[in-house]
Each structure stands twice: as structure tokens, then as C-alpha cells.
Motif scaffolding. Sequence first.
Motif, PDB file in Angstrom:
ATOM      1  N   GLN A 116       0.478  -1.183   0.192  1.00 10.78           N
ATOM      2  CA  GLN A 116       0.238  -0.224   0.023  1.00 10.78           C
ATOM      3  C   GLN A 116       0.351   1.202   0.423  1.00 10.78           C
ATOM      4  N   TYR A 117       1.827   0.888  -0.033  1.00  7.12           N
ATOM      5  CA  TYR A 117       2.892   2.106   0.110  1.00  7.12           C
ATOM      6  C   TYR A 117       3.625   2.089  -1.114  1.00  7.12           C
ATOM      7  N   ASP A 118       3.759   3.821  -1.562  1.00 12.16           N
ATOM      8  CA  ASP A 118       4.406   3.500  -3.168  1.00 12.16           C
ATOM      9  C   ASP A 118       6.528   3.543  -2.786  1.00 12.16           C
ATOM     10  N   LEU A 119       8.034   4.219  -3.779  1.00  8.97           N
ATOM     11  CA  LEU A 119       8.888   4.506  -3.157  1.00  8.97           C
ATOM     12  C   LEU A 119       8.601   5.699  -2.564  1.00  8.97           C
ATOM     13  N   ALA A 120       8.139   6.680  -2.937  1.00 11.18           N
ATOM     14  CA  ALA A 120       8.730   7.913  -3.144  1.00 11.18           C
ATOM     15  C   ALA A 120       7.605   8.223  -1.368  1.00 11.18           C
ATOM     16  N   TYR A 121       6.692   7.553  -1.221  1.00 10.35           N
ATOM     17  CA  TYR A 121       7.011   7.351   0.420  1.00 10.35           C
ATOM     18  C   TYR A 121       7.909   6.580   1.196  1.00 10.35           C
ATOM     19  N   LEU A 122       8.241   6.004   0.569  1.00  9.61           N
ATOM     20  CA  LEU A 122       9.128   4.893   1.375  1.00  9.61           C
ATOM     21  C   LEU A 122      10.510   5.386   1.798  1.00  9.61           C
ATOM     22  N   ARG A 123      11.409   5.948   0.439  1.00 11.09           N
ATOM     23  CA  ARG A 123      12.080   7.007   0.744  1.00 11.09           C
ATOM     24  C   ARG A 123      12.049   8.180   1.521  1.00 11.09           C
ATOM     25  N   THR A 124      10.915   9.271   1.519  1.00 11.29           N
ATOM     26  CA  THR A 124      10.663   9.596   3.032  1.00 11.29           C
ATOM     27  C   THR A 124      10.876   9.086   4.011  1.00 11.29           C
ATOM     28  N   LEU A 125      10.169   7.528   4.518  1.00  8.62           N
ATOM     29  CA  LEU A 125      10.915   7.580   5.738  1.00  8.62           C
ATOM     30  C   LEU A 125      11.650   7.372   6.046  1.00  8.62           C
ATOM     31  N   GLN A 126      12.874   6.766   4.539  1.00 12.87           N
ATOM     32  CA  GLN A 126      14.177   6.457   4.821  1.00 12.87           C
ATOM     33  C   GLN A 126      14.848   7.490   5.496  1.00 12.87           C
ATOM     34  N   ASP A 127      14.257   8.953   4.907  1.00 13.14           N
ATOM     35  CA  ASP A 127      15.064   9.921   4.560  1.00 13.14           C
ATOM     36  C   ASP A 127      15.040  10.748   6.293  1.00 13.14           C
ATOM     37  N   TRP A 128      13.479  11.116   7.036  1.00 17.61           N
ATOM     38  CA  TRP A 128      13.207  11.391   7.558  1.00 17.61           C
ATOM     39  C   TRP A 128      12.899  11.184   8.383  1.00 17.61           C
ATOM     40  N   TYR A 129      13.006   9.665   8.816  1.00 23.20           N
ATOM     41  CA  TYR A 129      12.992   9.556  10.554  1.00 23.20           C
ATOM     42  C   TYR A 129      13.990   7.961  10.076  1.00 23.20           C
ATOM     43  N   VAL A 130      14.248   6.907   9.350  1.00 23.97           N
ATOM     44  CA  VAL A 130      14.870   5.860   9.797  1.00 23.97           C
ATOM     45  C   VAL A 130      16.505   6.096  10.136  1.00 23.97           C
ATOM     46  N   ARG A 131      17.025   6.675   8.849  1.00 23.50           N
ATOM     47  CA  ARG A 131      17.708   7.964   8.498  1.00 23.50           C
ATOM     48  C   ARG A 131      19.247   8.783  10.089  1.00 23.50           C
ATOM     49  N   TYR A 132      17.811   9.503  10.595  1.00 23.98           N
ATOM     50  CA  TYR A 132      18.229  10.132  11.513  1.00 23.98           C
ATOM     51  C   TYR A 132      18.393   9.380  12.574  1.00 23.98           C
ATOM     52  N   SER A 133      17.963   8.313  13.224  1.00 25.94           N
ATOM     53  CA  SER A 133      17.889   7.804  14.187  1.00 25.94           C
ATOM     54  C   SER A 133      19.063   7.123  13.865  1.00 25.94           C
ATOM     55  N   LEU A 134      19.396   6.039  13.034  1.00 27.85           N
ATOM     56  CA  LEU A 134      20.948   5.094  12.354  1.00 27.85           C
ATOM     57  C   LEU A 134      22.239   6.297  13.380  1.00 27.85           C
ATOM     58  N   ALA A 135      22.032   7.196  12.417  1.00 31.10           N
ATOM     59  CA  ALA A 135      23.156   8.206  11.988  1.00 31.10           C
ATOM     60  C   ALA A 135      22.967   9.145  13.567  1.00 31.10           C
ATOM     61  N   SER A 136      22.857   8.661  14.733  1.00 32.00           N
ATOM     62  CA  SER A 136      22.528   9.293  15.942  1.00 32.00           C
ATOM     63  C   SER A 136      23.733   8.149  16.862  1.00 32.00           C
ATOM     64  N   VAL A 137      23.835   6.547  15.736  1.00 31.66           N
ATOM     65  CA  VAL A 137      24.352   6.108  16.734  1.00 31.66           C
ATOM     66  C   VAL A 137      25.804   6.081  16.795  1.00 31.66           C
TER      67      VAL A 137
END
Length: 282
Positions: A18-39
Amino acid sequence: ATGVGWVYTYALVDETGQYDLAYLRTLQDWYVRYSLASVGGVAEVASIGGFVKQYQVNIDSRRMSSFGISIQAVMEKIKRSNNDVEGRLLEFGGREYMVRGRGYIKSVADIQKIAVGTNERGTPILLRDVADVSLGPEIRRGIVELDGKGEVVGGIVVMRFGENALDVIDRVKEKIKEVEPGLPKGVKIVPTYDRSELIHLSIENLQKTLIEEMVVVSLVIIIFLLHFRSALVPIFALPIAVIASFIPMYLLRITSNIMSLGGIALAIGVLVDASIVMVENA
């Protein structure tokens, strides 16, 4: 980071469809990426695949020239219209109130209403009068495909220079466990490359090789000296020398890796040379 800092790779997979590639990329750029970058120990988390959302302004050169507006002026107006500006302090009843203008663009309509100039009667010329504004993807420089099932969005975790790869990977995995409950239902993080597996297998293989070499060398010493008690002197030198080699490594904070363990494995035969000569002379 260095060229060998690529330690972990993952993919964002939508099992529900139900989620397109644009939504998944937004999720990666603005949620997952910042969380892992803080490690701790992570230099960068690079995003790959999917579509990066953009506000795209398609200029109509004929309409723009009829109004006497240049493309540089349009670019400057858009840039200046996407900003917060400070105001001043106002005091009412003994309290101070901060005044500021909140002007960040939040939709296509906000961009369409940007004034890019005025006509001869002083009427504002809006961006929608000289251009078409829409949402679209950024120019793609590659795609990410997983297991022949289609495109996905992924991320590459890059380690800082001088860090211990195994420790960094363990911390990244712990952070992923914290992040996953916040993902939309049906979306999960799938590891696609984990260097810790290679590290564990390499160390296990070298440990096995070290033990095999010590056993073989010990048997050869017993056969050639033909005296068991005398053979114990060079045989005991093997584990003692290996253990002693780790003491300066620990003090100098040098990690046990393929190069250091491989060097010890290559030196097994050399370690007993002096003790064999001494025993034979005795």
C-alpha cells in the motif's frame, strides 16, 4: 570515514503493497536515517533507491517574457519565500511576546501564490501566472532491487575511521530494534549486508587454524626430538607466545583482526625455532 567503512546495509520493505517508493524514501530520509546516524561510531547513513519528492516549477517562457520577468528573479523570489523571518519583542501587561513570520512552503498551493513581480497597475504577478507547479520525483541516479521481487528503498551505514566495526554493527542493530515499532504497519527493515557475519566467520576460521597448527607443530617436534619431556619446552612456548602477543596489542588498542591473527598463524613455526635449538644443544 574510509573506503572500508561500509559495514551494514538494509532495505525498507513494504509487505502490504500500500506504500509507494516515494513514501518509503521519505520514511528513510526523515525517520530511519536520522535515528541510525545518531548511533555512536556511525559517520553517515546514505539513502539509496526510491523517489525523492520535489516541488517542481515548470516555467512558461512566453508568459514570463510577456510580463518582463527573468528566470533569475523567479528563482530568487521562490528562495526568499521559503523562510522564517524574525520580528521583534512586544510587551503587553508585563509580558514579552516574540513576533516572527513563519513562511515555510508546505504545499503546491503555497508555491503557486508566491509573488514574482507586479504589473504596470501594481497588481502582483503570482508564480502560477508564469509557471506550472507540481509534485514530482528528483532525477534518479540508480535503482535498488531486492531478490528479484521489485524495487525497494535502502540505506548504507558507513562507519567512522578508527572505530571497531563489530561494536558499531551491534549498536546499529540495537537501534533498528528501537526504530522498527515506529514504522507503519507492514513496513519492516531487512538487512541485506552485515559485515559482522564475515568477522565472526573469519575469527572462527583463524582460531581453528591456530589450534590445528599448534597441534601439528607439537607432533612434529615430538617425532623429531624423540624425547617427550624435552619436546614439552618448545611445545609450551607456542601458547605462551600467542598469549603474550595479545598483551601489547591490548595496551596499544590494536584490534584482533584477520591481519593480526593471520600473522600469528604464519609465525607458529618460527616461534619454536630458538627453543628447539636450545633443547637439542642441551
